[in-house]
Design a protein around this motif. Structure first.
Motif, PDB file in Angstrom:
ATOM      1  N   ILE A   1       0.822  -1.220  -0.186  1.00  0.00           N
ATOM      2  CA  ILE A   1      -0.156  -0.068   0.232  1.00  0.00           C
ATOM      3  C   ILE A   1       1.190   1.203  -0.032  1.00  0.00           C
ATOM      4  CG2 ILE A   1      -1.698  -1.518   0.946  1.00  0.00           C
ATOM      5  CD1 ILE A   1      -0.687  -0.083   3.857  1.00  0.00           C
ATOM      6  N   ILE A   2       2.188   0.578  -0.021  1.00  0.00           N
ATOM      7  CA  ILE A   2       2.919   2.124   0.425  1.00  0.00           C
ATOM      8  C   ILE A   2       3.200   2.489  -1.949  1.00  0.00           C
ATOM      9  CG2 ILE A   2       3.388   2.481   1.780  1.00  0.00           C
ATOM     10  CD1 ILE A   2       6.422   0.847   2.319  1.00  0.00           C
ATOM     11  N   SER A   3       3.674   3.492  -2.146  1.00  0.00           N
ATOM     12  CA  SER A   3       5.150   3.405  -3.330  1.00  0.00           C
ATOM     13  C   SER A   3       6.685   2.822  -3.223  1.00  0.00           C
ATOM     14  CB  SER A   3       4.873   5.005  -3.494  1.00  0.00           C
ATOM     15  OG  SER A   3       5.399   5.277  -2.976  1.00  0.00           O
ATOM     16  N   GLU A   4       6.627   2.285  -4.848  1.00  0.00           N
ATOM     17  CA  GLU A   4       8.105   2.437  -4.447  1.00  0.00           C
ATOM     18  C   GLU A   4       9.594   3.663  -4.229  1.00  0.00           C
ATOM     19  OE1 GLU A   4       9.101  -1.131  -5.975  1.00  0.00           O
ATOM     20  OE2 GLU A   4       7.081  -1.622  -5.720  1.00  0.00           O
ATOM     21  N   GLU A   5       8.752   4.342  -4.478  1.00  0.00           N
ATOM     22  CA  GLU A   5       9.926   5.089  -3.329  1.00  0.00           C
ATOM     23  C   GLU A   5      10.076   5.170  -2.054  1.00  0.00           C
ATOM     24  OE1 GLU A   5       6.492   7.328  -4.876  1.00  0.00           O
ATOM     25  OE2 GLU A   5       8.111   5.987  -5.852  1.00  0.00           O
ATOM     26  N   LYS A   6       9.116   5.021  -1.053  1.00  0.00           N
ATOM     27  CA  LYS A   6       9.036   5.091  -0.125  1.00  0.00           C
ATOM     28  C   LYS A   6       9.480   3.701   0.341  1.00  0.00           C
ATOM     29  CE  LYS A   6       5.659   8.963   0.301  1.00  0.00           C
ATOM     30  NZ  LYS A   6       4.285   9.603   1.793  1.00  0.00           N
ATOM     31  N   ARG A   7       9.325   2.475   0.021  1.00  0.00           N
ATOM     32  CA  ARG A   7       9.936   1.379   0.140  1.00  0.00           C
ATOM     33  C   ARG A   7      11.146   1.385   1.219  1.00  0.00           C
ATOM     34  NH1 ARG A   7       6.618  -2.877  -1.011  1.00  0.00           N
ATOM     35  NH2 ARG A   7       8.113  -4.425  -0.818  1.00  0.00           N
ATOM     36  N   ASP A   8      12.197   2.277   0.727  1.00  0.00           N
ATOM     37  CA  ASP A   8      13.388   1.618   1.444  1.00  0.00           C
ATOM     38  C   ASP A   8      13.146   2.502   2.651  1.00  0.00           C
ATOM     39  OD1 ASP A   8      14.261   0.583  -0.595  1.00  0.00           O
ATOM     40  OD2 ASP A   8      15.040   1.974  -1.720  1.00  0.00           O
ATOM     41  N   ASP A   9      12.104   4.265   2.471  1.00  0.00           N
ATOM     42  CA  ASP A   9      12.002   4.273   3.981  1.00  0.00           C
ATOM     43  C   ASP A   9      11.756   3.439   5.473  1.00  0.00           C
ATOM     44  OD1 ASP A   9      13.633   6.510   2.327  1.00  0.00           O
ATOM     45  OD2 ASP A   9      11.574   7.560   2.083  1.00  0.00           O
ATOM     46  N   TYR A  10      10.958   2.849   4.473  1.00  0.00           N
ATOM     47  CA  TYR A  10      10.516   2.272   5.464  1.00  0.00           C
ATOM     48  C   TYR A  10      11.274   0.819   6.373  1.00  0.00           C
ATOM     49  CZ  TYR A  10       5.339   4.323   5.221  1.00  0.00           C
ATOM     50  OH  TYR A  10       4.202   5.057   4.928  1.00  0.00           O
ATOM     51  N   MET A  11      11.654   0.255   4.807  1.00  0.00           N
ATOM     52  CA  MET A  11      12.565  -0.465   5.414  1.00  0.00           C
ATOM     53  C   MET A  11      13.873   0.349   6.086  1.00  0.00           C
ATOM     54  SD  MET A  11      12.102  -3.364   3.834  1.00  0.00           S
ATOM     55  CE  MET A  11      13.454  -4.120   4.180  1.00  0.00           C
ATOM     56  N   MET A  12      14.202   1.266   6.215  1.00  0.00           N
ATOM     57  CA  MET A  12      15.165   2.205   6.855  1.00  0.00           C
ATOM     58  C   MET A  12      14.462   1.731   8.583  1.00  0.00           C
ATOM     59  SD  MET A  12      16.935   4.521   4.523  1.00  0.00           S
ATOM     60  CE  MET A  12      17.909   5.761   5.926  1.00  0.00           C
ATOM     61  N   ILE A  13      13.153   2.272   8.178  1.00  0.00           N
ATOM     62  CA  ILE A  13      12.677   2.979   9.587  1.00  0.00           C
ATOM     63  C   ILE A  13      12.292   1.471  10.462  1.00  0.00           C
ATOM     64  CG2 ILE A  13      10.563   2.619  10.907  1.00  0.00           C
ATOM     65  CD1 ILE A  13      10.100   5.602   8.156  1.00  0.00           C
ATOM     66  N   VAL A  14      11.639   0.354   9.577  1.00  0.00           N
ATOM     67  CA  VAL A  14      12.399  -1.204  10.263  1.00  0.00           C
ATOM     68  C   VAL A  14      13.345  -1.570  10.932  1.00  0.00           C
ATOM     69  CG1 VAL A  14      11.643  -3.645  10.066  1.00  0.00           C
ATOM     70  CG2 VAL A  14      10.193  -1.904   9.251  1.00  0.00           C
ATOM     71  N   GLN A  15      14.448  -0.984  10.040  1.00  0.00           N
ATOM     72  CA  GLN A  15      16.219  -1.451  10.262  1.00  0.00           C
ATOM     73  C   GLN A  15      16.287  -0.734  11.970  1.00  0.00           C
ATOM     74  OE1 GLN A  15      18.879  -0.997   7.563  1.00  0.00           O
ATOM     75  NE2 GLN A  15      20.166  -2.252   8.297  1.00  0.00           N
ATOM     76  N   ARG A  16      15.755   0.974  11.874  1.00  0.00           N
ATOM     77  CA  ARG A  16      16.503   1.122  12.424  1.00  0.00           C
ATOM     78  C   ARG A  16      15.451   0.869  14.183  1.00  0.00           C
ATOM     79  NH1 ARG A  16      13.752   7.007  12.962  1.00  0.00           N
ATOM     80  NH2 ARG A  16      12.013   5.714  13.231  1.00  0.00           N
ATOM     81  N   GLU A  17      14.824   0.768  14.050  1.00  0.00           N
ATOM     82  CA  GLU A  17      13.936  -0.300  15.456  1.00  0.00           C
ATOM     83  C   GLU A  17      14.380  -1.320  16.100  1.00  0.00           C
ATOM     84  OE1 GLU A  17      12.047   1.824  16.608  1.00  0.00           O
ATOM     85  OE2 GLU A  17      12.082   3.543  15.539  1.00  0.00           O
ATOM     86  N   SER A  18      14.548  -1.985  14.781  1.00  0.00           N
ATOM     87  CA  SER A  18      15.172  -3.618  14.872  1.00  0.00           C
ATOM     88  C   SER A  18      16.265  -2.955  15.972  1.00  0.00           C
ATOM     89  CB  SER A  18      15.040  -4.379  13.803  1.00  0.00           C
ATOM     90  OG  SER A  18      14.032  -4.327  13.253  1.00  0.00           O
ATOM     91  N   GLN A  19      17.253  -2.759  15.392  1.00  0.00           N
ATOM     92  CA  GLN A  19      18.066  -2.231  16.413  1.00  0.00           C
ATOM     93  C   GLN A  19      18.396  -1.567  17.582  1.00  0.00           C
ATOM     94  OE1 GLN A  19      20.352   0.030  13.564  1.00  0.00           O
ATOM     95  NE2 GLN A  19      21.232  -1.204  12.332  1.00  0.00           N
ATOM     96  N   ARG A  20      16.875  -0.596  17.690  1.00  0.00           N
ATOM     97  CA  ARG A  20      16.751  -0.205  19.016  1.00  0.00           C
ATOM     98  C   ARG A  20      16.372  -1.329  19.532  1.00  0.00           C
ATOM     99  NH1 ARG A  20      12.178   2.365  20.502  1.00  0.00           N
ATOM    100  NH2 ARG A  20      12.651   4.272  23.050  1.00  0.00           N
ATOM    101  N   MET A  21      15.560  -1.811  18.885  1.00  0.00           N
ATOM    102  CA  MET A  21      15.369  -2.916  20.333  1.00  0.00           C
ATOM    103  C   MET A  21      16.482  -3.589  20.653  1.00  0.00           C
ATOM    104  SD  MET A  21      11.075  -4.617  18.502  1.00  0.00           S
ATOM    105  CE  MET A  21      11.393  -6.088  19.674  1.00  0.00           C
ATOM    106  N   GLU A  22      17.064  -4.399  19.881  1.00  0.00           N
ATOM    107  CA  GLU A  22      18.401  -4.982  19.726  1.00  0.00           C
ATOM    108  C   GLU A  22      19.214  -4.355  21.145  1.00  0.00           C
ATOM    109  OE1 GLU A  22      22.214  -6.953  17.664  1.00  0.00           O
ATOM    110  OE2 GLU A  22      20.957  -5.777  17.029  1.00  0.00           O
ATOM    111  N   LYS A  23      19.493  -2.854  21.116  1.00  0.00           N
ATOM    112  CA  LYS A  23      19.900  -2.275  21.820  1.00  0.00           C
ATOM    113  C   LYS A  23      19.510  -2.318  23.422  1.00  0.00           C
ATOM    114  CE  LYS A  23      22.795   2.032  22.643  1.00  0.00           C
ATOM    115  NZ  LYS A  23      23.699   1.728  22.963  1.00  0.00           N
ATOM    116  N   ILE A  24      18.386  -1.884  23.672  1.00  0.00           N
ATOM    117  CA  ILE A  24      17.064  -2.502  24.940  1.00  0.00           C
ATOM    118  C   ILE A  24      17.859  -3.489  25.587  1.00  0.00           C
ATOM    119  CG2 ILE A  24      14.727  -2.131  25.600  1.00  0.00           C
ATOM    120  CD1 ILE A  24      13.981   0.206  23.873  1.00  0.00           C
ATOM    121  N   VAL A  25      17.528  -4.344  24.515  1.00  0.00           N
ATOM    122  CA  VAL A  25      17.467  -5.546  25.668  1.00  0.00           C
ATOM    123  C   VAL A  25      18.792  -6.139  25.595  1.00  0.00           C
ATOM    124  CG1 VAL A  25      16.927  -8.185  24.906  1.00  0.00           C
ATOM    125  CG2 VAL A  25      15.221  -6.755  24.301  1.00  0.00           C
ATOM    126  N   GLY A  26      19.933  -5.281  25.058  1.00  0.00           N
ATOM    127  CA  GLY A  26      21.413  -5.935  25.217  1.00  0.00           C
ATOM    128  C   GLY A  26      21.499  -5.202  26.382  1.00  0.00           C
TER     129      GLY A  26
END
Length: 464
Positions: A268-293
């Motif tokens: 439901i998102i345009s192709e040009e925003k997919r990379d932005d969404y993926m970066m947000i997912v990656q950033r939040e995943s890293q944040r979760m990893e840092k919190i847990v660590g």
């Protein structure tokens, strides 16, 4: 299993029993030592006094008659005879001459030594104390003075006071048991209360308390129990708050990740925003990893499982290594980094953990500084090394300063989430500093900046 009150009652009864037995043997001992010895001493004294009237030679009839007269005036039986065998005609019981004056006794009498005898006489039905005093003329035994006295039985001595004794004993036992009962109640009541309160605590009711009614050991135990229950209650509340905070902290990145992944899956998102969404997912995943660590590391620090390996370390070198990791971020934001270090300061610590402390503090100062920069100075005062980090950042409100080292505490929650902070950095720093026997101080003014002071004891080489 007997209760404490029952054990105390049994102990009290045993105490009374031991007291009665002891009193019996003590009275028997006193009877033997005081009464018997006293009678024996009086007989010897009387015999010695009578012997002073003997002037030597054959014992005259007048001396014997005087002794007979004295016999009627004293409570003791006294006889004077020229030949010991004549005693059988004087005393109202069968006397064994050989047992009374044997070879050993005769030797003692010839040596002018008084002979004493204590034995049971069946005719009287009691113990007989007898004394034989020699009447010597030179080295010849001219006669003897024989004194004896049937001892009164201890039951006879106490016959007049038996009922008083029994009544007094009854009163004594009654009061001892009454006082004992009260004492048992006083002692067992707070312990019983503690038992019930402990059961409530074990069932999860951490608000249970006991009444402290004394300052003795039991009162101190009750006070300690209350303090323990209060500490458990605080820790329980702290854990609940901690779990709630952890849930809250993890809920945000999880919701971000879940929402963006669903959007990617549903296209439901345009192709040009997919990379932005993926970066947000990656950033939040890293944040979760840092919190847990960070959380796992912090929990280890608060248990015996965590250990550090200490070695002599040159502080200036570790500070430079830590600055190398944060300088790119400072340059990117256009911030200055001013450094003044004493190159000779050495501490005893874990290199990796010390570097972790410095990196956390340096990066935290740079993260909250927009204009200006940070200044770092290292110097010694007395037996301690002082590392002072001052920034020109936004500062911390005075009411928040005591809380900044608590887990998940943020002065600006929105900003911290944006830059990916876990809210655990200063908690980790504080614990690591304490493990190195150091001290962490934080001073700040809103709009002016923050000053962090880390104090470590200097290394002392004891081998030299």
């Amino acid at each position: 299993m007997k209760s404490l009150a029952q054990k105390l009652w049994v102990s009290l009864c045993l105490f009374l029993l031991v007291t009665i037995i002891f009193a019996y043997f003590l009275s028997d001992y006193l009877y033997e030592r005081l009464y018997v010895n006293n009678v024996e001493a009086e007989l010897i004294t009387l015999g010695e006094q009578i012997r002073k009237d003997y002037e030597g030679g054959v014992v005259p009839d007048s001396f014997i008659k005087n002794v007979e007269w004295l016999n009627s005036k004293t409570p003791y039986e006294v006889f004077a005879v020229r030949n010991p065998r004549e005693l059988s005609a004087c005393v109202p019981f069968d006397i064994d001459y050989e047992a009374l004056i044997g070879p050993n006794e005769r030797t003692e009498l010839l040596a002018n030594v008084t002979v004493t005898k204590v034995g049971f006489e069946e005719r009287f039905g009691r113990t007989l104390v007898s004394v034989v005093v020699p009447l010597l003329d030179g080295d010849r035994l001219q006669g003897i003075i024989y004194l004896y006295f049937p001892l009164v039985n201890i039951t006879e001595l106490t016959s007049n006071i038996t009922w008083y004794w029994l009544f007094g004993s009854f009163i004594f036992i009654f009061f001892v048991l009454f006082i004992g009962m009260k004492a048992v109640q006083v002692i067992s009541r707070p312990i019983e209360e503690m038992k019930k309160a402990a059961e409530k605590v074990s069932e999860g009711n951490l608000s249970a308390r006991v009444t402290v009614s004394s300052n003795d050991e039991i009162g101190q135990l009750a006070q300690s129990f209350n303090e323990m229950a209060e500490a458990l209650q605080k820790e329980d509340q702290r854990n609940k708050n901690f779990l709630a905070t952890v849930s809250h902290e993890l809920r945000t990145p999880i919701s971000y990740i879940k929402g963006y992944i669903e959007a990617l899956q549903l296209n439901i998102i345009s192709e040009e925003k997919r990379d932005d969404y993926m970066m947000i997912v990656q950033r939040e995943s890293q944040r979760m990893e840092k919190i847990v660590g960070d959380l796992l590391e912090l929990m280890k620090m608060e248990t015996a499982q965590f250990s550090i390996e200490k070695l002599p370390l040159v502080l200036a070198e570790i500070i430079r290594q830590s600055l190398d990791n944060v300088k790119p971020a400072a340059e990117e934001k256009g911030l200055f980094v001013s450094v003044s270090l004493d190159e000779e300061l050495i501490i005893f610590g874990d290199e990796g953990r010390i570097e972790q402390i410095f990196y956390n503090v340096f990066s935290n100062s740079l993260r909250h500084t927009v204009n200006g920069g940070i200044s770092i100075s290292l110097f010694a005062e007395g037996e301690f090394a002082y590392l002072v980090i001052e920034d020109t950042g936004s500062g911390i409100p005075e009411q928040d300063l005591p809380k900044v080292t608590e887990r998940f505490f943020r002065v600006n929650k929105a900003r911290s989430r944006k830059d990916g902070g876990s809210g655990l950095g200063l908690s980790i720093v504080k614990n690591l500093v304490m493990l190195h026997e150091g001290e962490l101080k934080i001073q700040s003014r809103v709009g002016e900046g923050t000053k962090v002071t880390i104090i470590f004891p200097l290394f002392v080489d004891k081998s030299s």
